[in-house]
Design a protein around this motif. Structure first.
Motif, mmCIF file in Angstrom:
data_model
loop_
_atom_site.group_PDB
_atom_site.id
_atom_site.type_symbol
_atom_site.label_atom_id
_atom_site.label_comp_id
_atom_site.label_asym_id
_atom_site.label_seq_id
_atom_site.Cartn_x
_atom_site.Cartn_y
_atom_site.Cartn_z
ATOM 1 N N LEU A 1 12.681 4.083 115.468
ATOM 2 C CA LEU A 1 12.570 3.291 116.671
ATOM 3 C C LEU A 1 11.711 2.049 116.407
ATOM 4 C CD1 LEU A 1 13.217 3.098 119.687
ATOM 5 C CD2 LEU A 1 11.143 4.388 120.107
ATOM 6 N N VAL A 2 10.583 2.251 115.734
ATOM 7 C CA VAL A 2 9.706 1.125 115.428
ATOM 8 C C VAL A 2 10.403 0.161 114.476
ATOM 9 C CG1 VAL A 2 7.513 0.476 114.362
ATOM 10 C CG2 VAL A 2 7.614 2.441 115.872
ATOM 11 N N SER A 3 11.164 0.714 113.524
ATOM 12 C CA SER A 3 11.856 -0.158 112.566
ATOM 13 C C SER A 3 12.901 -1.026 113.263
ATOM 14 C CB SER A 3 12.507 0.681 111.472
ATOM 15 O OG SER A 3 13.509 1.516 112.016
ATOM 16 N N LEU A 4 13.654 -0.450 114.166
ATOM 17 C CA LEU A 4 14.648 -1.239 114.904
ATOM 18 C C LEU A 4 13.976 -2.258 115.819
ATOM 19 C CD1 LEU A 4 17.184 1.589 115.775
ATOM 20 C CD2 LEU A 4 17.324 -0.107 113.950
ATOM 21 N N LEU A 5 12.809 -1.912 116.357
ATOM 22 C CA LEU A 5 12.055 -2.850 117.175
ATOM 23 C C LEU A 5 11.579 -4.039 116.350
ATOM 24 C CD1 LEU A 5 10.853 -3.244 120.043
ATOM 25 C CD2 LEU A 5 8.808 -2.107 119.195
ATOM 26 N N LEU A 6 11.093 -3.788 115.129
ATOM 27 C CA LEU A 6 10.654 -4.876 114.250
ATOM 28 C C LEU A 6 11.807 -5.810 113.897
ATOM 29 C CD1 LEU A 6 8.251 -3.091 111.742
ATOM 30 C CD2 LEU A 6 7.667 -4.881 113.358
ATOM 31 N N ILE A 7 12.939 -5.232 113.551
ATOM 32 C CA ILE A 7 14.108 -6.044 113.196
ATOM 33 C C ILE A 7 14.565 -6.858 114.406
ATOM 34 C CG2 ILE A 7 16.515 -5.948 112.457
ATOM 35 C CD1 ILE A 7 15.712 -3.430 110.820
ATOM 36 N N GLY A 8 14.574 -6.240 115.591
ATOM 37 C CA GLY A 8 14.983 -6.945 116.805
ATOM 38 C C GLY A 8 14.052 -8.078 117.172
ATOM 39 N N ILE A 9 12.734 -7.874 117.036
ATOM 40 C CA ILE A 9 11.769 -8.925 117.359
ATOM 41 C C ILE A 9 11.915 -10.093 116.392
ATOM 42 C CG2 ILE A 9 9.301 -9.468 117.322
ATOM 43 C CD1 ILE A 9 8.829 -6.742 118.613
ATOM 44 N N ALA A 10 12.140 -9.796 115.114
ATOM 45 C CA ALA A 10 12.325 -10.875 114.138
ATOM 46 C C ALA A 10 13.579 -11.688 114.457
ATOM 47 C CB ALA A 10 12.409 -10.297 112.731
ATOM 48 N N ALA A 11 14.661 -11.010 114.806
ATOM 49 C CA ALA A 11 15.893 -11.714 115.155
ATOM 50 C C ALA A 11 15.708 -12.526 116.436
ATOM 51 C CB ALA A 11 17.035 -10.717 115.317
ATOM 52 N N TRP A 12 14.979 -11.986 117.398
ATOM 53 C CA TRP A 12 14.710 -12.694 118.644
ATOM 54 C C TRP A 12 13.881 -13.949 118.383
ATOM 55 C CZ3 TRP A 12 9.968 -13.224 121.353
ATOM 56 C CH2 TRP A 12 10.079 -13.740 122.633
ATOM 57 N N GLY A 13 12.872 -13.836 117.510
ATOM 58 C CA GLY A 13 12.028 -14.982 117.183
ATOM 59 C C GLY A 13 12.807 -16.105 116.535
ATOM 60 N N ILE A 14 13.748 -15.755 115.666
ATOM 61 C CA ILE A 14 14.580 -16.784 115.032
ATOM 62 C C ILE A 14 15.578 -17.347 116.035
ATOM 63 C CG2 ILE A 14 16.480 -17.077 113.401
ATOM 64 C CD1 ILE A 14 14.995 -15.582 111.387
ATOM 65 N N VAL A 28 9.027 -9.220 107.921
ATOM 66 C CA VAL A 28 9.144 -8.330 109.083
ATOM 67 C C VAL A 28 10.439 -7.525 109.014
ATOM 68 C CG1 VAL A 28 9.401 -8.284 111.594
ATOM 69 C CG2 VAL A 28 7.663 -9.725 110.556
ATOM 70 N N ILE A 29 11.529 -8.165 108.649
ATOM 71 C CA ILE A 29 12.805 -7.455 108.533
ATOM 72 C C ILE A 29 12.759 -6.455 107.380
ATOM 73 C CG2 ILE A 29 15.250 -7.765 107.949
ATOM 74 C CD1 ILE A 29 15.211 -10.283 109.664
ATOM 75 N N ALA A 30 12.137 -6.821 106.261
ATOM 76 C CA ALA A 30 12.026 -5.896 105.128
ATOM 77 C C ALA A 30 11.201 -4.672 105.495
ATOM 78 C CB ALA A 30 11.409 -6.614 103.926
ATOM 79 N N VAL A 31 10.120 -4.859 106.231
ATOM 80 C CA VAL A 31 9.305 -3.714 106.668
ATOM 81 C C VAL A 31 10.112 -2.835 107.624
ATOM 82 C CG1 VAL A 31 7.275 -3.076 108.038
ATOM 83 C CG2 VAL A 31 7.079 -4.799 106.263
ATOM 84 N N GLY A 32 10.875 -3.457 108.517
ATOM 85 C CA GLY A 32 11.723 -2.689 109.428
ATOM 86 C C GLY A 32 12.774 -1.874 108.692
ATOM 87 N N ILE A 33 13.405 -2.471 107.701
ATOM 88 C CA ILE A 33 14.415 -1.750 106.915
ATOM 89 C C ILE A 33 13.767 -0.626 106.113
ATOM 90 C CG2 ILE A 33 16.019 -1.997 104.971
ATOM 91 C CD1 ILE A 33 16.712 -4.778 106.124
ATOM 92 N N PHE A 34 12.585 -0.890 105.532
ATOM 93 C CA PHE A 34 11.860 0.143 104.785
ATOM 94 C C PHE A 34 11.536 1.333 105.685
ATOM 95 C CE2 PHE A 34 7.666 1.895 103.637
ATOM 96 C CZ PHE A 34 7.991 2.451 102.419
ATOM 97 N N LEU A 35 11.024 1.073 106.890
ATOM 98 C CA LEU A 35 10.703 2.160 107.810
ATOM 99 C C LEU A 35 11.957 2.914 108.250
ATOM 100 C CD1 LEU A 35 7.956 0.527 110.043
ATOM 101 C CD2 LEU A 35 7.653 2.279 108.291
ATOM 102 N N PHE A 36 13.063 2.195 108.417
ATOM 103 C CA PHE A 36 14.314 2.854 108.797
ATOM 104 C C PHE A 36 14.803 3.778 107.688
ATOM 105 C CE2 PHE A 36 18.951 2.941 109.433
ATOM 106 C CZ PHE A 36 18.979 3.408 110.740
ATOM 107 N N ILE A 37 14.709 3.333 106.445
ATOM 108 C CA ILE A 37 15.135 4.165 105.312
ATOM 109 C C ILE A 37 14.237 5.395 105.185
ATOM 110 C CG2 ILE A 37 15.281 4.219 102.781
ATOM 111 C CD1 ILE A 37 16.293 1.303 102.954
ATOM 112 N N ILE A 38 12.942 5.214 105.377
ATOM 113 C CA ILE A 38 12.014 6.342 105.316
ATOM 114 C C ILE A 38 12.333 7.346 106.421
ATOM 115 C CG2 ILE A 38 9.577 7.008 105.533
ATOM 116 C CD1 ILE A 38 10.456 5.642 102.879
ATOM 117 N N ALA A 39 12.646 6.857 107.618
ATOM 118 C CA ALA A 39 13.015 7.758 108.714
ATOM 119 C C ALA A 39 14.295 8.515 108.384
ATOM 120 C CB ALA A 39 13.176 6.971 110.004
#
Length: 182
Positions: A1-14, A28-39
């Motif tokens: 959930l946090v990973s998708l939130l990070l990716i969404g916020i980065a896309a929103w900012g751009i 920010v997107i790399a951290v979101g993808i890393f957390l998603f893979i770990i989940a």
């Protein structure tokens, strides 16, 4: 959930043009993808009751907890002088963030307005801009406390995840021995 939130916020900012630094958004997107893979590793390990995947999930989650707890405590422990020094270092070392701040906050310069420097703010045309430091410092304390509090909350949920993973990892697999729970 946090990973998708990070990716969404980065896309929103751009998408809204709030952030123009692709390096920041990329991190920010790399951290979101890393957390998603770990989940996903934790989910697959739990569903398949795979000891090795659960062990790696537990270790990586513990490392993420340590980093996140440290950063959250640092955000909550900064006083006004340290915040001011940190903001000035960030201002002097990044041109893209400086451009974004000047454009979004309608200010020029950090401590003083200099009409001879370039500025991307709308007030620069009329030469009646105020410096950016007071505007940024007004919100920086509130933002650091908010980010530190949210990070602290999620760090304790991560340590709960480490503990639950440790407990689940040591349980017997019911498929391996159906009479294990009788």
């Amino acid at each position: 959930l946090v990973s998708l939130l990070l990716i969404g916020i980065a896309a929103w900012g751009i998408g809204f043009g709030l952030i123009s630094s692709f390096r920041v958004v990329g991190v920010v997107i790399a951290v979101g993808i890393f957390l998603f893979i770990i989940a996903l590793v934790g989910l697959i390990g739990a569903v398949k009751h795979h000891q090795v995947l659960l062990f790696f999930y537990m270790i990586i989650l513990l490392l993420v907890f340590i980093v996140q707890f440290s950063v959250s405590c640092a955000c909550l422990a900064l006083n006004k002088e340290q915040q001011s020094e940190l903001l000035e270092v960030g201002w002097n070392n990044t041109n893209s963030a400086r451009t974004d701040i000047e454009r979004n906050l309608n200010c020029c310069g950090f401590r003083a307005f200099n009409p001879n420097e370039t500025c991307f703010s709308d007030c620069f045309r009329s030469h009646q801009c105020q410096p950016c430091a007071p505007i940024i410092e007004e919100y920086s304390g509130m933002v650091l406390r908010f980010v530190g509090g949210i990070g602290l909350f999620f760090s304790f949920t991560e340590i709960l995840g480490v503990w639950l993973t440790y407990r689940y990892r040591n349980q017997k697999d019911p498929r391996a021995n159906p009479s294990a729970f009788l």
